[in-house]
Design an enzyme around this catalytic site. Structure first.
Site, PDB file in Angstrom:
ATOM      1  N   VAL A   1     -13.304  61.658  16.077  1.00  0.00           N
ATOM      2  CA  VAL A   1     -13.722  61.240  14.729  1.00  0.00           C
ATOM      3  C   VAL A   1     -13.511  62.328  13.673  1.00  0.00           C
ATOM      4  O   VAL A   1     -13.637  62.061  12.479  1.00  0.00           O
ATOM      5  CB  VAL A   1     -15.208  60.775  14.688  1.00  0.00           C
ATOM      6  CG1 VAL A   1     -15.417  59.535  15.528  1.00  0.00           C
ATOM      7  CG2 VAL A   1     -16.160  61.898  15.099  1.00  0.00           C
TER       8      VAL A   1
ATOM      9  N   TYR B   1     -27.445  71.335  13.197  1.00  0.00           N
ATOM     10  CA  TYR B   1     -27.690  69.903  13.447  1.00  0.00           C
ATOM     11  C   TYR B   1     -28.475  69.296  12.275  1.00  0.00           C
ATOM     12  O   TYR B   1     -28.118  68.227  11.751  1.00  0.00           O
ATOM     13  CB  TYR B   1     -28.475  69.760  14.759  1.00  0.00           C
ATOM     14  CG  TYR B   1     -28.665  68.337  15.230  1.00  0.00           C
ATOM     15  CD1 TYR B   1     -27.601  67.609  15.742  1.00  0.00           C
ATOM     16  CD2 TYR B   1     -29.916  67.734  15.192  1.00  0.00           C
ATOM     17  CE1 TYR B   1     -27.783  66.305  16.202  1.00  0.00           C
ATOM     18  CE2 TYR B   1     -30.109  66.440  15.650  1.00  0.00           C
ATOM     19  CZ  TYR B   1     -29.042  65.727  16.153  1.00  0.00           C
ATOM     20  OH  TYR B   1     -29.228  64.432  16.604  1.00  0.00           O
TER      21      TYR B   1
HETATM   22  N1  LIG Z   1     -30.737  61.604  21.924  1.00  0.00           N
HETATM   23  C1  LIG Z   1     -31.523  61.826  20.904  1.00  0.00           C
HETATM   24  O1  LIG Z   1     -32.701  62.202  21.049  1.00  0.00           O
HETATM   25  C2  LIG Z   1     -31.017  61.624  19.497  1.00  0.00           C
HETATM   26  C3  LIG Z   1     -31.936  61.623  18.450  1.00  0.00           C
HETATM   27  C4  LIG Z   1     -31.503  61.436  17.140  1.00  0.00           C
HETATM   28  C5  LIG Z   1     -30.146  61.245  16.910  1.00  0.00           C
HETATM   29  N2  LIG Z   1     -29.273  61.266  17.943  1.00  0.00           N
HETATM   30  C6  LIG Z   1     -27.857  61.067  17.626  1.00  0.00           C
HETATM   31  O2  LIG Z   1     -27.373  59.951  18.334  1.00  0.00           O
HETATM   32  C7  LIG Z   1     -25.967  60.096  18.530  1.00  0.00           C
HETATM   33  C8  LIG Z   1     -25.648  59.823  19.974  1.00  0.00           C
HETATM   34  O3  LIG Z   1     -26.312  60.791  20.756  1.00  0.00           O
HETATM   35  P1  LIG Z   1     -26.670  60.579  22.300  1.00  0.00           P
HETATM   36  O4  LIG Z   1     -27.990  61.153  22.509  1.00  0.00           O
HETATM   37  O5  LIG Z   1     -26.364  59.184  22.709  1.00  0.00           O
HETATM   38  O6  LIG Z   1     -25.613  61.607  22.939  1.00  0.00           O
HETATM   39  P2  LIG Z   1     -24.460  61.448  24.042  1.00  0.00           P
HETATM   40  O7  LIG Z   1     -23.961  62.822  24.273  1.00  0.00           O
HETATM   41  O8  LIG Z   1     -24.948  60.654  25.188  1.00  0.00           O
HETATM   42  O9  LIG Z   1     -23.350  60.596  23.275  1.00  0.00           O
HETATM   43  C9  LIG Z   1     -22.562  61.131  22.253  1.00  0.00           C
HETATM   44  C10 LIG Z   1     -21.180  60.502  22.308  1.00  0.00           C
HETATM   45  O10 LIG Z   1     -20.402  60.985  21.204  1.00  0.00           O
HETATM   46  C11 LIG Z   1     -19.082  61.245  21.699  1.00  0.00           C
HETATM   47  N3  LIG Z   1     -18.401  62.213  20.841  1.00  0.00           N
HETATM   48  C12 LIG Z   1     -18.721  63.508  20.627  1.00  0.00           C
HETATM   49  N4  LIG Z   1     -17.831  64.091  19.827  1.00  0.00           N
HETATM   50  C13 LIG Z   1     -16.923  63.128  19.483  1.00  0.00           C
HETATM   51  C14 LIG Z   1     -15.766  63.109  18.666  1.00  0.00           C
HETATM   52  N5  LIG Z   1     -15.351  64.204  18.029  1.00  0.00           N
HETATM   53  N6  LIG Z   1     -15.089  61.946  18.534  1.00  0.00           N
HETATM   54  C15 LIG Z   1     -15.493  60.835  19.195  1.00  0.00           C
HETATM   55  N7  LIG Z   1     -16.575  60.794  20.001  1.00  0.00           N
HETATM   56  C16 LIG Z   1     -17.277  61.930  20.135  1.00  0.00           C
HETATM   57  C17 LIG Z   1     -19.306  61.767  23.117  1.00  0.00           C
HETATM   58  O11 LIG Z   1     -18.131  61.707  23.908  1.00  0.00           O
HETATM   59  C18 LIG Z   1     -20.428  60.866  23.600  1.00  0.00           C
HETATM   60  O12 LIG Z   1     -19.923  59.698  24.215  1.00  0.00           O
HETATM   61  C19 LIG Z   1     -25.616  61.492  18.030  1.00  0.00           C
HETATM   62  O13 LIG Z   1     -25.096  61.394  16.718  1.00  0.00           O
HETATM   63  C20 LIG Z   1     -26.950  62.208  18.021  1.00  0.00           C
HETATM   64  O14 LIG Z   1     -26.977  63.251  17.083  1.00  0.00           O
HETATM   65  C21 LIG Z   1     -29.670  61.441  19.225  1.00  0.00           C
END
Ligand SMILES: NC(=O)c1ccc[n+]([C@@H]2O[C@H](COP(=O)([O-])OP(=O)(O)OC[C@H]3O[C@@H](n4cnc5c(N)ncnc54)[C@H](O)[C@@H]3O)[C@@H](O)[C@H]2O)c1
Length: 251
Positions: free
Chosen positions: A64, A156
Site C-alpha cells: 500500500v 504509531y
Molecule cells: N490489534 C489491535 O489491537 C489494533 C488496535 C487498533 C488498530 N489496529 C490496526 O488494525 C490494523 C490491522 O492490524 P492487526 O492487528 O489485524 O494486525 P495484523 O498484523 O494481523 O494484520 C496486518 C496486515 O497488514 C498487512 N500489511 C502490512 N504492511 C502492508 C503493506 N505495506 N501493504 C499491504 N499490506 C500490508 C500485513 O501483511 C497483515 O496482513 C492495523 O492498521 C492496526 O494498526 C490494531
C-alpha cells in the site's frame, strides 16, 4: 443480513487479523471481496475460507506504500469484479519503541504504511468512485491511539492521529460526490500484532484494569463495526471515528 449483495469491496491488510475478519464479514454479507495484502500465503488462506463458505473473493498482492502498486490493485479489482463500492483501509504495522530510541527507518515505515497507504488507496479508489458516480464508502483503520497518546508508540500514534485528520477532511471533500468516509478506532484486539504483549500475564493483568469490560477485543468485533460503516445502515454518518475499546477511553 446480506447488506453488500452485488457490491464489491477492497480490503487491505486482509491476509491476517482484523483485515481477514473484515474480508470474511463483507463476503458473508454478499460482497465480492478483493483480499489485498503483501502476505500471499495468509491471503490465499482467507480467500479459500471465504470460497468454502460460498462467498466471492480474490487475492491481489499489493504494497500500500506504492502508488503504482495501488493503481495496479484497482486495475486488478476492476478486471475481477468491474467496480468498487467499498474500500476498507486496514493494512498497518506497529513497533513498540521508546520515543528516544525510534529510528528514522521505523518512523518512516510506520508513517508510510499506516498513513500514506491510506492516502494512496483512498485517493486512487475515490477517483474511480467519483468518475463512475458510485455512492462509495471508505472505512479507515485508525485506533484509540489516534485519539490519545500512549508510551512507546509515538510513530504509531502520529500515524493514527494522521488517519483521523485525513478521514475528517476526506469526509468533507467527498461528501458532495456521495462518498462517505469514516474510521474505526479499536482498543486492544487479539491479533498477531498484539500477541507478543498478550503472552505476558503480568502485562495482561495490568492492562485489563484499564478496560471496563475487562477483556480484549476480537477481530470480528471490529469487522462488524467496519461493515456497519460500510453499509447503508450508517447512511447519515460521515467523518466519524467509531471507538471499539471495551470502554477504555472513558477513563
Ligand atoms: N490489534 C489491535 O489491537 C489494533 C488496535 C487498533 C488498530 N489496529 C490496526 O488494525 C490494523 C490491522 O492490524 P492487526 O492487528 O489485524 O494486525 P495484523 O498484523 O494481523 O494484520 C496486518 C496486515 O497488514 C498487512 N500489511 C502490512 N504492511 C502492508 C503493506 N505495506 N501493504 C499491504 N499490506 C500490508 C500485513 O501483511 C497483515 O496482513 C492495523 O492498521 C492496526 O494498526 C490494531
Amino acid at each position: 443480513m446480506r447488506r453488500f449483495e452485488d457490491q464489491v469491496a477492497i480490503v487491505t491488510g486482509a491476509a491476517n487479523g482484523i483485515g481477514a475478519a473484515t474480508a470474511r464479514r463483507l463476503a458473508g454479507e454478499g460482497a465480492a471481496v478483493v483480499v489485498a495484502d503483501m502476505d500471499a500465503a495468509g491471503a490465499a488462506h482467507v480467500v479459500e475460507t471465504i470460497r468454502e463458505a460460498g462467498g466471492l473473493a480474490t487475492f491481489v498482492p499489493v504494497d500500500v506504500t506504492s502508488r503504482a502498486g495501488v493503481e495496479a490493485l484497482l486495475t486488478a479489482a476492476l478486471a475481477a469484479y468491474g467496480r468498487v463500492d467499498v474500500l476498507a483501509n486496514i493494512a498497518g504495522v506497529a513497533y513498540d519503541e521508546p520515543f528516544l530510541e525510534i529510528t528514522d527507518e521505523k518512523w518512516k515505515r510506520t508513517l508510510d504504511i499506516n498513513l500514506t497507504g491510506v492516502f494512496l488507496c483512498s485517493q486512487v479508489v475515490a477517483r474511480h468512485m467519483a468518475a463512475h458516480k458510485i455512492a462509495g464508502r471508505i472505512v479507515n483503520m485508525a485506533s484509540t491511539n489516534g485519539l490519545v497518546g500512549e508510551a512507546d508508540l509515538a510513530h504509531y500514534n502520529a500515524s493514527k492521529f494522521g488517519v483521523v485528520g485525513l478521514t475528517m477532511t476526506m469526509a468533507i471533500e467527498l461528501a458532495p460526490l456521495n462518498i462517505r468516509v469514516n474510521s474505526v478506532c479499536p482498543g486492544l484486539i487479539k491479533t498477531r500484532l498484539t500477541q507478543p504483549a498478550l503472552v505476558d500475564p503480568r502485562w495482561v493483568e495490568g492492562y485489563l484494569k484499564k478496560i471496563p469490560l475487562n477483556r480484549f477485543g476480537e477481530p470480528e468485533e471490529v469487522a462488524a463495526a467496519v461493515a456497519y460503516l460500510a453499509s447503508q445502515d450508517s447512511g447519515f454518518i460521515t467523518g466519524h471515528q467509531l471507538v471499539i475499546d471495551g470502554g477504555q477511553l472513558t477513563f
